[in-house]
Design an enzyme around this catalytic site. Structure first.
Site: not given
Ligand code: PLP
Length: 383
Positions: A50, A104, A176, A201
């Site tokens: 983690r 977005y 972004d 993506k």
């Protein structure tokens, strides 16, 4: 930071372990949640999955930083995890941020709902109107947040001016850059502080994992990593392995997707059933000159409006054989989607129209099939 090698070489070699573990030419998966204690003096240095410091994370962090020409990078469990972690690491209750109008949908909702609930207000500005930005800044403004190309109209804001504006006022600039990728645009080079990606993506490129990236100065990335260690948005080592594998072909993939998208856009622009095409590589796009000056290629995304509105668009989206009717983007397979029904369904219909997202607008993620076949598929669907 960059060692002078070209991006295509960095994609293959940056961050790869030396010496190679057991001589392995590709990075193996270290599927271990915990590692032997080695006397680490602080919590974030303990080697634990983690805490984002396994060998698979470390290799990716170095590679991603090299690709963005950044001091440091952090990989996260999704694009939204990168975006929310970067914003939360920078903003505190009472702070204010400026954001580009057409974000977005997930980011827009996070800003207007979650950040608002935490007492962090946002003013949306037109990325193409630098004169209006100064009026929106208040004493508590901390962040200027933009996207490299907007979804689905592929607008390109005055990104160089935005980075300079933020620097001059002591704001943290964030972008972004999912739609661009470092093949097309490296925001750090024009002065952005933090670059964010949905690596789901193009960076991974095969539509088979969810991942995200934060890249920037060592100090800001460390702050983001400490917060991510608490939030728990860690990328699993096997997904790290897939992302590292996908990145190696980013250059050839994205260049081919740019070439295919330009051919598809040019075909659509001439088709009598098509009302308009939004692709920054076409001279008819309002931001073509800016994209040409800022970018190396115009990306693999485009949108177009068919005559006959929403019903006609729906028919086309179901008639294609190669373009799969699905949201998301950036993979090998070409995709077609109706933003008014998918990515922007949550927006008020009037606001959608005000933003230029007509009900009959279709968005394409142009993949790696041969352009001739993609064009034939669209010709048949439009016919
Ligand atoms: N940013 C952009 C531009 C996107 O298109 C998306 C997803 O579609 C995201 C961020 C969120 O990424 P993820 O789905 O990996 O969380």
């Amino acid at each position: 930071m960059g060692d002078g090698r070209k991006l295509d070489t960095q994609l293959i070699h940056a961050g790869e372990p030396s010496p190679r573990p057991m001589g392995a030419v590709t990075m193996p998966v270290f599927q271990s949640a915990t590692y032997e204690y080695g006397g680490e003096g602080e919590y974030d240095a303990l080697r634990y999955l983690r805490l984002n410091n396994t060998p698979n994370h470390a290799a990716l962090h170095t590679k991603l930083a090299a690709l963005e020409n950044a001091e440091a990078a952090l990989v996260t469990s999704s694009g939204m995890s990168a975006i929310t972690t970067a914003l939360l690491a920078t903003l505190s209750p009472g702070d204010h941020l400026l954001a580009q109008r057409t974000l977005y949908g997930g980011t827009h909702d996070f800003v207007t709902q979650t950040l608002a609930r935490l007492g962090i207000d946002c003013t949306f500005v037109d990325g193409n109107d630098p004169a209006s930005w100064a009026d929106a800044v208040t004493e508590t403004t901390r962040v200027f947040y933009l996207e490299a190309m907007t979804n689905p109209l592929l607008e390109v804001a005055d990104l160089r001016a935005a980075a300079q504006f933020a620097r001059a006022r002591g704001l943290v600039s964030m972008i972004d850059a999912t739609f661009a990728t470092p093949v097309v645009f490296r925001p750090i080079d024009v002065g952005f502080d933090l670059v964010l990606h949905s690596a789901t993506k193009y960076l991974n490129g095969h539509s088979d994992i969810c991942a995200g990236v934060v890249a920037g100065s060592a100090e800001r990335v460390t702050e983001a990593r400490r917060l991510l260690n608490h939030l728990g948005g860690t990328l699993d080592p096997h997904a790290c392995f897939l992302l590292q594998r996908g990145l190696k072909t980013l250059g050839v993939r994205v260049r081919q997707q740019c070439a295919n998208a330009l051919l598809v856009a040019s075909f659509l622009a001439e088709h009598p059933a098509v009302e308009r095409v939004a692709y920054p590589g076409l001279a008819t796009h309002p931001d073509h000159a800016r994209a040409k000056a800022l970018f190396d290629g115009y990306g693999g995304m485009l949108s177009f409006e068919v005559r006959g509105g929403s019903d006609a668009a729906e028919r086309v989206s179901h008639a294609t054989q190669l373009f799969v009717n699905a949201p998301s983007l950036g993979g090998a397979e070409s995709l077609i989607t109706l933003p008014a029904k998918t990515s922007h369904v949550g927006l008020d219909a009037d606001l959608r129209r005000e933003l230029g997202i007509a009900d009959g607008l279709l968005r394409l993620s142009v993949g790696l099939e041969h352009a001739d076949d993609l064009i034939a598929d669209l010709r048949a669907a439009l016919g």
